[in-house]
Design an enzyme around this catalytic site. Structure first.
Site, mmCIF file in Angstrom:
data_model
loop_
_atom_site.group_PDB
_atom_site.id
_atom_site.type_symbol
_atom_site.label_atom_id
_atom_site.label_comp_id
_atom_site.label_asym_id
_atom_site.label_seq_id
_atom_site.Cartn_x
_atom_site.Cartn_y
_atom_site.Cartn_z
ATOM 1 N N HIS A 282 -76.384 -37.315 53.229
ATOM 2 C CA HIS A 282 -77.485 -37.866 52.429
ATOM 3 C C HIS A 282 -78.796 -37.399 53.047
ATOM 4 O O HIS A 282 -79.422 -38.100 53.838
ATOM 5 C CB HIS A 282 -77.394 -39.398 52.402
ATOM 6 C CG HIS A 282 -78.345 -40.049 51.451
ATOM 7 N ND1 HIS A 282 -78.074 -41.259 50.855
ATOM 8 C CD2 HIS A 282 -79.569 -39.693 50.989
ATOM 9 C CE1 HIS A 282 -79.070 -41.620 50.075
ATOM 10 N NE2 HIS A 282 -80.010 -40.674 50.153
ATOM 11 N N HIS B 198 -77.062 -41.944 43.689
ATOM 12 C CA HIS B 198 -77.783 -43.025 44.345
ATOM 13 C C HIS B 198 -77.585 -44.299 43.526
ATOM 14 O O HIS B 198 -77.805 -44.313 42.307
ATOM 15 C CB HIS B 198 -79.276 -42.716 44.397
ATOM 16 C CG HIS B 198 -79.674 -41.716 45.445
ATOM 17 N ND1 HIS B 198 -79.084 -40.486 45.574
ATOM 18 C CD2 HIS B 198 -80.633 -41.782 46.415
ATOM 19 C CE1 HIS B 198 -79.649 -39.831 46.571
ATOM 20 N NE2 HIS B 198 -80.601 -40.593 47.102
ATOM 21 N N GLU C 43 -79.532 -49.198 46.263
ATOM 22 C CA GLU C 43 -80.542 -49.197 47.330
ATOM 23 C C GLU C 43 -81.493 -50.354 47.049
ATOM 24 O O GLU C 43 -81.470 -51.375 47.730
ATOM 25 C CB GLU C 43 -81.284 -47.866 47.363
ATOM 26 C CG GLU C 43 -82.403 -47.809 48.402
ATOM 27 C CD GLU C 43 -83.253 -46.556 48.299
ATOM 28 O OE1 GLU C 43 -84.026 -46.325 49.237
ATOM 29 O OE2 GLU C 43 -83.172 -45.820 47.287
ATOM 30 N N ASP D 2 -81.703 -39.379 55.066
ATOM 31 C CA ASP D 2 -82.392 -39.503 53.780
ATOM 32 C C ASP D 2 -83.583 -38.543 53.697
ATOM 33 O O ASP D 2 -83.448 -37.422 53.214
ATOM 34 C CB ASP D 2 -82.811 -40.952 53.545
ATOM 35 C CG ASP D 2 -83.068 -41.280 52.079
ATOM 36 O OD1 ASP D 2 -82.934 -40.382 51.230
ATOM 37 O OD2 ASP D 2 -83.402 -42.442 51.788
#
Length: 356
Positions: free
Chosen positions: A33, A213, A216, A294
């Site tokens: 990621h 994704h 989150e 990230d």
């Protein structure tokens, strides 16, 4: 794809706490990621701006870095897209990716599966070929120079339309040999995975791996949609799954990997205090969680810094370290022979630390 059961951890004596930081740095690991545009350091932003004749609204590197005070995902994305504007030529994308890969190779990252956002660049008039050829060339050179396995994942921007996603896919298909998977990123709230169900159905027909994704800032329902509608093989982030017991059971039973990003979660106020992070709970529940960076240039740390800080904050131990590294190999889209070799390297590192 169901992630295979991991190899059993080595039967080793306990590794004492004071050795843990060195172990975290030394152990081989995969990063699953990483947004390549999010590895664009302020120094490189200024360098590329000068090279391409672009005026920046910041007087210095420090002034730009001081702007990295985010309150949520959207406040980060606004600055992220602005920074990406300095990427204009194939060489820019090459330099960006090679810089990231050279850096993480020194952190014992042996495999990187890298997100890129073509719509961020094509919207500015940068050709798809410019983006993909620069990144792909860097991946090849990093393998030759640093021994790191690097492959690309094309990501659709979820705040844009389904039509634009289809157009991007068609633009990218002549270059399909250069990317192995497709993903979904950008602003999560208000843009559920179901918005792109037909796009991902087409991607599956074409034989691409699928990641997305979800969970989150968005609710567990977004994770369910990513699994049931997009047929995602990995969930990027996924930390909100803990609020849905049935979802947790499913993620465990089907061994769906979660690519967790601790410092990102802290910086974007998902967990304002890293001591509150639920990574340890995810691992202890038997989920295939992994650690990733990230957007490391914006969030204050690459792979090893994420590991060091989340371990220090949550009290995880060497067993968690082994599980995270093993999970990262198992969750990758790498060939089985590569995974076996990395597992062997992981065992060798643990043996070395246990017998010192």
């Amino acid at each position: 794809m169901t992630t295979p059961e991991p190899a059993l951890p080595p039967k080793l004596p306990p590794i004492v706490d004071e050795r843990l930081p060195a172990l975290l740095a030394a152990m081989p690991k995969a990063e699953l990621h990483i947004h390549i545009e999010g590895s664009l350091e302020p120094e490189m932003i200024f360098q590329l701006a000068q090279r391409n004749g672009i005026a920046l609204p910041y007087a210095s590197v420090q002034a730009l870095r001081s702007a990295y005070a985010f309150t949520d995902l959207q406040s980060f994305l606004d600055l992220y897209y602005q920074g990406a504007g300095v990427l204009q030529k194939e060489q820019d994308f090459y330099d960006l990716a090679l810089s990231y890969l050279a850096r993480v190779a020194t952190e014992n990252v042996v495999c990187a599966e890298i997100f890129f956002d073509p719509q961020t660049h094509t919207a500015r008039g940068v050709a798809m070929e410019t983006v993909v050829h620069g990144l792909a060339r860097a991946c090849r050179d990093a393998q030759a120079r640093h021994g790191i396995s690097a492959r690309l994942i094309l990501s659709f921007l979820r705040h844009l339309s389904e039509r634009e996603a289809f157009e991007t896919l068609e633009q990218a298909l002549p270059l399909r040999e250069h990317f192995i998977a497709v993903g979904l990123d950008s602003s999560e709230l208000g843009h559920p995975p179901e918005k792109f169900e037909r796009v991902f159905a087409r991607c599956r027909e074409l034989g691409f791996h699928i990641v997305a994704h979800a969970g989150e800032e968005g609710p567990p329902a977004y994770i369910w949609q990513a699994l049931d509608l997009l047929h995602a093989e990995r969930i990027d982030h996924g930390v909100q799954a803990v609020h849905d017991a049935a979802l947790m059971q499913r993620l465990k039973a089907e061994r769906i990997p979660l690519t967790v990003c601790p410092l990102s979660n802290q910086k974007l106020q998902v967990f304002p205090d890293l001591r509150q992070h639920n990574l340890k709970a995810l691992l202890d529940a038997g989920l295939v969680a992994t650690v990733n960076s990230d957007d490391p240039a914006y969030f204050g740390g690459y792979m090893n810094e994420n590991l060091h800080q989340v371990f220090a904050a949550t009290g995880m131990n060497a067993g968690h370290a082994w599980q995270l590294a093993a999970n990262s190999f198992d969750a990758s889209f790498a060939p089985a022979a590569d995974k076996a070799r990395w597992h062997q390297q992981l065992s060798e590192v643990f043996e070395r630390f246990a017998t010192r």
